[in-house]
Structures are given as structure tokens and as C-alpha cells.
Design an enzyme around this catalytic site. Structure first.
Site, short mmCIF file in Angstrom:
data_model
loop_
_atom_site.label_atom_id
_atom_site.label_comp_id
_atom_site.label_asym_id
_atom_site.label_seq_id
_atom_site.Cartn_x
_atom_site.Cartn_y
_atom_site.Cartn_z
N TYR A 238 -14.45 -12.55 -0.78
CA TYR A 238 -15.10 -11.35 -0.83
C TYR A 238 -16.49 -11.58 -2.01
CZ TYR A 238 -11.68 -8.55 1.23
OH TYR A 238 -10.89 -8.04 2.19
N ARG B 170 -3.64 6.77 0.51
CA ARG B 170 -4.37 7.97 1.06
C ARG B 170 -3.27 8.74 1.98
NH1 ARG B 170 -9.69 4.81 2.68
NH2 ARG B 170 -8.08 3.34 2.80
N ARG C 35 -6.74 10.90 -6.60
CA ARG C 35 -7.89 10.06 -6.34
C ARG C 35 -9.28 11.05 -6.39
NH1 ARG C 35 -12.02 8.10 -4.44
NH2 ARG C 35 -11.95 6.53 -2.63
N ARG D 137 0.66 -1.38 0.08
CA ARG D 137 0.01 -0.10 -0.09
C ARG D 137 0.89 1.37 0.02
NH1 ARG D 137 -5.64 -0.68 1.66
NH2 ARG D 137 -6.40 -2.36 0.58
O1 CP3 Z 1 0.15 0.08 -3.25
C1 CP3 Z 1 -0.23 -1.20 -3.18
O2 CP3 Z 1 -0.18 -1.90 -2.29
C2 CP3 Z 1 -1.01 -1.36 -4.49
C3 CP3 Z 1 -2.38 -1.44 -4.55
C4 CP3 Z 1 -3.49 -2.35 -3.85
C5 CP3 Z 1 -4.41 -1.98 -3.46
N1 CP3 Z 1 -5.16 -2.89 -2.87
C6 CP3 Z 1 -5.11 -0.34 -3.29
C7 CP3 Z 1 -6.15 -0.11 -2.75
C8 CP3 Z 1 -3.05 -3.88 -3.62
C9 CP3 Z 1 -2.07 -4.74 -3.93
C10 CP3 Z 1 -4.32 -4.07 -2.96
C11 CP3 Z 1 -4.58 -5.37 -2.47
C12 CP3 Z 1 -5.86 -5.87 -1.51
N2 CP3 Z 1 -6.97 -5.36 -1.94
C13 CP3 Z 1 -5.85 -6.72 -0.69
C14 CP3 Z 1 -4.62 -7.64 -0.27
C15 CP3 Z 1 -4.00 -7.03 0.68
C16 CP3 Z 1 -4.32 -6.85 1.87
O3 CP3 Z 1 -4.66 -5.56 2.27
O4 CP3 Z 1 -4.74 -7.56 2.85
C17 CP3 Z 1 -7.16 -6.63 -0.15
C18 CP3 Z 1 -7.80 -7.71 0.90
C19 CP3 Z 1 -8.14 -5.77 -1.02
C20 CP3 Z 1 -9.45 -5.50 -1.01
C21 CP3 Z 1 -9.85 -3.98 -0.55
N3 CP3 Z 1 -9.30 -3.11 -1.29
C22 CP3 Z 1 -10.32 -3.62 0.56
C23 CP3 Z 1 -10.98 -4.56 1.74
C24 CP3 Z 1 -10.34 -2.22 0.57
C25 CP3 Z 1 -11.18 -1.29 1.36
C26 CP3 Z 1 -10.33 -0.95 2.67
C27 CP3 Z 1 -9.33 0.21 2.21
O5 CP3 Z 1 -8.34 0.17 2.74
O6 CP3 Z 1 -9.95 1.25 1.90
C28 CP3 Z 1 -9.83 -1.83 -0.56
C29 CP3 Z 1 -9.80 -0.32 -1.22
C30 CP3 Z 1 -8.13 -0.09 -1.65
N4 CP3 Z 1 -7.28 -0.88 -2.47
C31 CP3 Z 1 -7.52 1.30 -1.51
C32 CP3 Z 1 -6.33 1.01 -2.22
C33 CP3 Z 1 -5.14 2.45 -2.20
C34 CP3 Z 1 -8.34 2.29 -0.73
C35 CP3 Z 1 -9.07 3.34 -1.99
C36 CP3 Z 1 -9.32 4.54 -1.87
O7 CP3 Z 1 -8.56 5.41 -2.28
O8 CP3 Z 1 -10.24 4.91 -0.98
#
Ligand code: CP3
Length: 352
Positions: free
Chosen positions: A153, A34, A43, A30
Site C-alpha cells: 500500500y 458495516r 461510524r 472484520r
Molecule cells: O474487525 C476486524 O477485523 C478489525 C479491524 C480491521 C480492519 N481492517 C477494519 C476496517 C482489521 C484487522 C483490518 C485489516 C486490514 N486492513 C487488512 C488485512 C486484512 C484483509 O482484509 O486482507 C487490509 C488489507 C486493510 C486495508 C484496508 N482497510 C482496505 C483495503 C480498506 C477498504 C476496503 C473496505 O473494506 O472498506 C480498509 C477499510 C476498513 N478497515 C474498514 C474496516 C471496518 C471499512 C471502513 C468503513 O467503515 O468504511
């Protein structure tokens, strides 16, 4: 030419090939997100998260932002693991402040593999744009979710304890097996396309692997992951694969031995030296600083960086966190982490 001559093998790829490199290469889960003001700006421009993922110019820009600011050794494609269910035709939205919501899924036959290549096309364009923009020394990491985590999911429709999915393993294993099978096939298609577009290595995020007992872990985590590794190895023998069986505890040892991954990411609860004693010495380990410690910053952060790097000295190790950076982390703490790691003196270790 400089030390990072274009012809040299990038440091992160050397570690994935089984070499110990000091100081260890670093990237952070990540790392685009944000906590960065420049991310929040893009974003806001995109509107919603999925639009950002599907707009190659913007997704490429946010992929590169942390590299520009901190100079990590790896850039991870900006996308999400839930792109695969969406590409299979399941509806997906990210409710602001609530996380993902997926449409109901009653039959694996509703999932359309034939649509996957067209639907993921914009993300593949992002891969190509990022690879063209990055220096060769920066490794581009493609990714997908582990099939079990993605199925969690898809079946439950949202994050949580995933009780629907876990119950299905006992009440309707044929259905869960068919869903995991579709996701496995879609993942092979998707990662193949990422590699062809320029991803230098790929990572499988199985974030919820730790919810399963050993027998179901073998069926729903190890077996599909192994299928993906075998398919990619056949087609791309030189492309390395990182697995992340999060919170799997001792089962991570089986995962390392049986999936064929080249590297394994360690979650925050793993003792790096203890795990290292139970996996092959040429298997790269990645991780595993507590994201809360990056949020905290200060001397404790620097001590944590040093402790993990030193514990892994002499074996292939990629420095990372045990889970994603938290949104309320100060970017200056991330700069401190990278700076401290690169300034670490190499331990005088008799055994290496
Ligand atoms: O920088 C990175 O790591 C690359 C991008 C990336 C994202 N999600 C961007 C993201 C990667 C590799 C993921 C993987 C991901 N997504 C996982 C596996 C890793 C982990 O965290 O366990 C999972 C379970 C998801 C599913 C997911 N995506 C959830 C549950 C959420 C909501 C929770 C949150 O943090 O907002 C997301 C959204 C998400 N994925 C965001 C980002 C940057 C936030 C979106 C925003 O900008 O509001």
C-alpha cells in the site's frame, strides 16, 4: 462460580498454546464493521474511518459490539493495518467507497520511526479500554499488517495488483528492502505497545503474501515476519502470535516452519486437512469458512461450519473465516454460525 471462572485459561488462548478444544473457539475477521447497524451508527458519529480508529471511546465501543451481540471467544482491536504507514509520517485517507489512498513515497529516509509511539497512542488507549471492559474469558487480539502487505500500500499508494511494489523487488531491491525494514521496526514498536496495554495475543495480516514467487516470499514475507516474532518472543515469551500469509498456497508450509508463529490463519482456498498434514501438530490453525457462505446463510452455511470444525477435530483449531465478513452479510447469519458451532456434537474420533 460459573464455568467461565475468571481463573481458567480462556479457550482461545488454550488453543494458541497447542491444545485441541471442542467446540473450537471462534472469532471472525472484520467482525466489527458495516454489516452491523450499531457499527454504522458509531461510524456516522465519528465521520470518517480514520477518526473512528483514533477516537479510543468509539473504537473500543465498536471492538466490543460483536462480542455483546454474538459472544465470540475473541475480540479484535478495531483499527487498520494502514495505521503503521500513517504513524511513519505517510499521508493516508480513506476515500468514501474507493478504499485507501496514501501519499507518494520516494525514500525510506522520509519515514520517521521516532514519531510512531506518539502517533499510535490513541490506538493503544483503545487496547487498554477494551481489555478493561471485556470479561477475562474473551481474548483481546492485537494486530498489525505483515511488512510486505503494508509496503504494498505504501509503494503503490492504493489497493490493486501492486505492480509498482512487485517491480521494485527487481528494479530497486535496496529501496523496497529499506521500506520493509522501517515497517518491520515500526511494527515491533507498535505490537510491543499493544501487548503492554493488554492485548492477549497478536495477529500479522499479510494479505498480499500470495503475490510473491518463492524467493521473494522468503525475503519479504518470511524474514521480516520472523524478525517480528523473535523480537516479541524475547520480550513476551508467553504471548502467542498468529500469522496470515494469505493466498500463499504451499509456501504457507515454509511460513509455518520458518517464522516461529504459534498459529496460522488459513485463507478460503486452503484445504484445512491437507494443510494440517504438513504443519506441526501443535501449531494452531485458524479459519477458514468462505465469507460468501456466511452471506448466503441457510443449511449450506451450517454444513460448512460442521465440515471445517470436524476436519480439524483433535488438533488445535480456532474457527474463523478465510477472509473478512462482507458488508452486506445479515447479522442473523453470524448468529447462526456461532450457534451452530457451539451446538456441534463432538465427533467420536478413534485417533484422539
Ligand atoms: O474487525 C476486524 O477485523 C478489525 C479491524 C480491521 C480492519 N481492517 C477494519 C476496517 C482489521 C484487522 C483490518 C485489516 C486490514 N486492513 C487488512 C488485512 C486484512 C484483509 O482484509 O486482507 C487490509 C488489507 C486493510 C486495508 C484496508 N482497510 C482496505 C483495503 C480498506 C477498504 C476496503 C473496505 O473494506 O472498506 C480498509 C477499510 C476498513 N478497515 C474498514 C474496516 C471496518 C471499512 C471502513 C468503513 O467503515 O468504511
Amino acid at each position: 462460580m460459573s464455568m467461565s471462572d475468571d481463573r481458567e485459561t480462556p479457550r482461545l488462548l488454550r488453543v494458541l498454546a497447542g491444545e485441541a478444544v471442542w467446540p473450537p473457539p471462534v472469532w471472525l475477521m472484520r467482525q466489527a464493521g458495516r454489516y452491523l447497524p450499531e457499527y454504522r451508527e458509531i461510524r456516522a458519529q465519528a465521520g470518517d474511518f480514520l477518526t473512528l480508529c483514533r477516537t479510543p471511546d468509539l473504537a473500543a465501543e465498536v471492538t466490543i459490539q460483536p462480542i455483546r451481540r454474538f459472544g465470540m471467544d475473541g475480540a479484535i482491536l478495531f483499527s487498520d493495518i494502514l495505521i503503521v504507514p500513517w504513524a511513519l509520517g505517510q499521508s493516508l485517507r480513506f476515500a468514501e467507497g474507493e478504499g485507501p489512498r496514501l501519499g507518494e513515497l520516494n525514500d525510506a529516509a522520509d519515514l520517521r520511526l521516532d514519531e510512531v509511539p506518539d502517533r499510535v497512542a490513541p490506538i493503544i488507549q483503545t487496547v487498554a479500554k477494551v481489555r478493561a471492559a471485556l470479561e477475562r474469558k474473551t481474548t483481546l487480539i492485537g494486530f498489525a499488517g505483515g511488512p510486505f502487505t503494508v509496503a504494498c500500500y505504501m509503494v503503490d499508494g492504493r489497493g490493486g495488483e501492486f505492480l509498482k511494489t512487485r517491480n521494485l523487488a527487481y528494479t530497486n531491491p535496496v529501496l523496497l528492502g529499506a521500506i520493509v525494514e522501517k515497517v518491520t521496526q515500526a511494527t515491533i514498536i507498535y505490537l510491543t505497545m499493544q501487548i503492554e496495554a493488554g492485548a492477549d495475543c497478536v495477529m500479522l495480516f499479510d494479505s498480499w503474501a500470495g503475490l510473491l514467487p518463492p524467493d521473494l516470499f522468503a525475503t519479504y514475507v518470511i524474514a521480516p515476519s520472523r524478525r517480528i516474532v523473535e523480537a516479541l518472543n524475547t520480550r513476551f515469551p508467553h504471548v502467542k502470535i498468529i500469522g496470515f500469509p494469505r493466498l500463499a498456497g504451499l509456501l504457507a508450509v515454509n511460513y509455518a516452519a520458518q517464522t516461529g508463529v504459534d498459529a496460522m490463519a488459513m485463507d478460503t482456498t486452503t484445504d484445512p486437512a491437507l494443510l494440517a498434514a504438513h504443519v506441526p501438530s501443535n501449531l494452531a490453525l485458524q479459519g477458514n469458512l468462505d465469507p460468501l457462505l456466511v452471506r448466503a446463510g441457510g443449511p449450506a452455511l451450517l454444513a460448512g461450519v460442521s465440515r471445517i470444525a470436524r476436519a480439524m477435530h483433535g488438533r488445535p483449531h480456532i474457527f474463523n473465516l478465510g477472509h473478512g465478513i462482507l458488508p452486506d452479510t445479515s447479522p442473523s447469519h453470524v448468529a447462526d454460525l456461532v450457534g451452530a458451532l457451539r451446538a456441534l456434537a463432538e465427533p467420536a474420533d478413534m485417533s484422539t
